[in-house]
Design an enzyme around this catalytic site. Sequence first.
Site, short mmCIF file in Angstrom:
data_model
loop_
_atom_site.label_atom_id
_atom_site.label_comp_id
_atom_site.label_asym_id
_atom_site.label_seq_id
_atom_site.Cartn_x
_atom_site.Cartn_y
_atom_site.Cartn_z
CB VAL A 16 3.32 14.62 34.39
CG1 VAL A 16 4.07 13.57 33.57
CG2 VAL A 16 2.81 13.96 35.54
CE LYS A 107 -3.82 8.54 37.98
NZ LYS A 107 -2.68 9.23 38.28
CB VAL A 134 -0.45 1.40 36.92
CG1 VAL A 134 -0.43 0.49 37.82
CG2 VAL A 134 -1.52 1.40 36.06
CB ILE A 138 6.99 1.12 39.63
CG1 ILE A 138 7.22 1.98 40.91
CG2 ILE A 138 7.40 -0.42 39.71
CD1 ILE A 138 6.42 1.08 42.03
CG ASP A 203 -4.76 7.85 41.58
OD1 ASP A 203 -4.76 8.27 40.32
OD2 ASP A 203 -3.97 7.36 42.01
CE LYS A 207 -2.48 5.49 39.97
NZ LYS A 207 -1.60 6.29 41.28
N GLY A 308 4.86 12.05 41.54
CA GLY A 308 5.82 13.14 41.14
C GLY A 308 6.19 13.32 39.77
P1 NAP Z 1 -1.30 19.06 36.24
O1 NAP Z 1 -0.13 19.61 36.79
O2 NAP Z 1 -2.69 19.79 36.95
O3 NAP Z 1 -1.14 19.46 34.76
C1 NAP Z 1 -2.03 19.40 33.90
C2 NAP Z 1 -1.84 20.09 32.67
O4 NAP Z 1 -2.57 19.93 31.48
C3 NAP Z 1 -1.50 21.63 32.82
O5 NAP Z 1 -0.51 22.21 31.84
C4 NAP Z 1 -2.89 22.16 32.14
O6 NAP Z 1 -2.61 23.68 31.59
C5 NAP Z 1 -3.14 21.03 31.00
N1 NAP Z 1 -4.32 21.11 30.48
C6 NAP Z 1 -5.35 20.61 31.46
N2 NAP Z 1 -6.70 20.85 30.62
C7 NAP Z 1 -6.42 21.24 29.37
C8 NAP Z 1 -7.07 21.42 28.27
N3 NAP Z 1 -8.42 21.34 28.32
N4 NAP Z 1 -6.45 21.94 27.09
C9 NAP Z 1 -5.04 22.17 27.38
N5 NAP Z 1 -4.32 21.84 28.18
C10 NAP Z 1 -5.04 21.48 29.29
O7 NAP Z 1 -1.28 17.57 36.24
P2 NAP Z 1 -0.05 16.31 36.45
O8 NAP Z 1 0.02 16.05 37.78
O9 NAP Z 1 0.97 16.70 35.32
O10 NAP Z 1 -0.99 14.94 35.70
C11 NAP Z 1 -1.36 14.90 34.32
C12 NAP Z 1 -1.50 13.57 34.18
O11 NAP Z 1 -0.74 12.60 34.82
C13 NAP Z 1 -3.05 13.22 34.92
O12 NAP Z 1 -3.63 12.10 34.34
C14 NAP Z 1 -2.57 12.54 36.17
O13 NAP Z 1 -3.42 11.44 36.67
C15 NAP Z 1 -1.34 11.55 35.49
N6 NAP Z 1 -0.43 11.27 36.56
C16 NAP Z 1 0.30 12.24 37.41
C17 NAP Z 1 1.30 11.90 38.48
C18 NAP Z 1 1.91 12.84 39.10
O14 NAP Z 1 2.77 12.63 40.33
N7 NAP Z 1 1.47 13.97 39.27
C19 NAP Z 1 1.58 10.54 38.47
C20 NAP Z 1 1.08 9.76 37.44
C21 NAP Z 1 0.17 10.09 36.39
P3 NAP Z 1 -2.45 24.73 32.37
O15 NAP Z 1 -0.76 24.53 32.86
O16 NAP Z 1 -2.44 25.94 31.39
O17 NAP Z 1 -3.24 24.90 33.47
N1 HSE Z 2 -2.05 11.20 42.35
C1 HSE Z 2 -1.54 10.17 42.14
C2 HSE Z 2 -0.62 9.59 43.30
C3 HSE Z 2 -0.33 10.41 41.04
O1 HSE Z 2 -0.85 10.18 44.24
O2 HSE Z 2 -0.23 8.35 43.23
C4 HSE Z 2 0.28 9.19 40.47
O3 HSE Z 2 -0.69 8.49 39.76
#
Ligand code: NAP
Ligand code: HSE
Length: 440
Positions: A16, A107, A134, A138, A203, A207, A308
């Site tokens: 993200v 979340k 959430v 959307i 998850d 939400k 995504g």
């Molecule tokens: P991700 O790809 O695992 O990225 C997490 C990032 O946070 C990485 O850059 C990581 O650093 C960094 N990080 C983790 N722990 C850290 C710490 N202690 N200090 C400094 N940096 C730290 O996760 P993501 O998929 O982007 O998701 C991020 C958030 O958005 C989560 O809360 C997730 O639930 C939410 N979210 C994700 C999506 C989705 O589709 N992916 C959708 C909605 C909401 P490194 O890169 O160096 O490891």
């Molecule tokens: N892991 C979550 C999902 C990301 O698959 O919906 C979005 O919150």
Amino acid sequence: MDGSVVRVGVLGCGTVGASLVALVDRQNATIHARTGLSLEISRIAVRDVSRSRPISVESAVVTSDAMAVATDPSIDVIVEVMGGISPARELLLAALGAGKPVITANKALLAAHGSELFAAAEAAGVDLLFEAAVAGGIPFIRPLRESLLAEPVLRVMGIMNGTTNYILTRMSEAGADYSDALAEAQSLGYAEADPTADVEGHDAAAKIAIVASIAFGAEVTGADVECEGISKITSDDIAFAKRHDFAIKLLAIAERFSGPNGDELSARVHPCLVPNAHPLAAVRDSFNAVFVQGEAVGDLMFYGRGAGGDPTASAVLGDLVDAAVNLQSGAHASLGAFVPMAIRPSGQLEAAWYLSLRVDDRSGVLAAIAGVFGEHGVSIDSMEQHSLSGPDDAANEARIDLIIHPASQSDVRSTLDALGVLDSVRSIGSTIRVLIEADR
Ligand code: NAP
Ligand code: HSE
């Protein structure tokens, strides 16, 4: 804030975070034209500064000291897209304590510590915005908290996890194996760092706890949500659903009931057989959809990409622009006070169910099984039997699949317990709720 430039600190630069940095770069001229403000990604905190990333930023912007970013006096707004509870909670409390608006997609953190964080934002008089937490891209939280603020919401029911919807779609449409479909969802950036949170429903539970809090003005945490995931769904269940014109979906449901001592609510996550005629059955791949039923407004549906990098970054950026504009005008969004609301015990909830049993294939078995249902006041809607034994097979086993009319969860449980001790019942397999017309 220095003139029209809003300095942004981003905690996390993974799926993200990296999409957000790229989207800000792409949209900054438009944002400036529409608001008179420019966003500057001034600092980015990550765990591993040496990791290569799909964005180009000056190396001086990136640090592993997230607390230094959260409390940097030159930063105007903090975006948290790192995930997890700690250190995200401490970082956001520090940022809010330093008077900075916060945007988060986290979340899990909000479902566990939302009231503490909202109180900190209120005390500081700044925004705590969470559209991306959430249903990914959307725009649903803003309509729920603003347009539907005065609506007597009866029920919110949705597909709120992209990973599980992707897996179920692939299993149903391509006959994909569960683990292969999960690996694909992970490679597409949909899954949480620990995908157990997706497949076991945690998850979606986080939400729906957030949604229930806003929809009913009640304090609901993840611990209040009864939760069952998709890891036990079998190819037989999927085949049964297809034969009977259903799609299996992981639903997150928040409902308000009138009880003898005031309103009660239920928040739960579980797989469900959804009739193909229902709009939620047509929601495929990583798409999410949220179906809202209100006393005055009737039915509403919100649909889009639930996971995504880019879709989620879009929701984060919307919040970021809002917070920047509010910061300039000195305003902030508020959720108001949440009232206590009792949780309706799950045993009292009524639902239709699909049940699958493995039984001895011999005379009298069906009568014994039907007798158990009758003794517990549970009525069978439809039933089919498949012999599992070949012509020369001595196993004499059959599978009985039933759909029962709506019954209380406690009656269904006691029926299953009684079936489980019948000599002729070898095992009880899947037990999955069925969405029926009356649920709509
Ligand atoms: P991700 O790809 O695992 O990225 C997490 C990032 O946070 C990485 O850059 C990581 O650093 C960094 N990080 C983790 N722990 C850290 C710490 N202690 N200090 C400094 N940096 C730290 O996760 P993501 O998929 O982007 O998701 C991020 C958030 O958005 C989560 O809360 C997730 O639930 C939410 N979210 C994700 C999506 C989705 O589709 N992916 C959708 C909605 C909401 P490194 O890169 O160096 O490891
Ligand atoms: N892991 C979550 C999902 C990301 O698959 O919906 C979005 O919150």
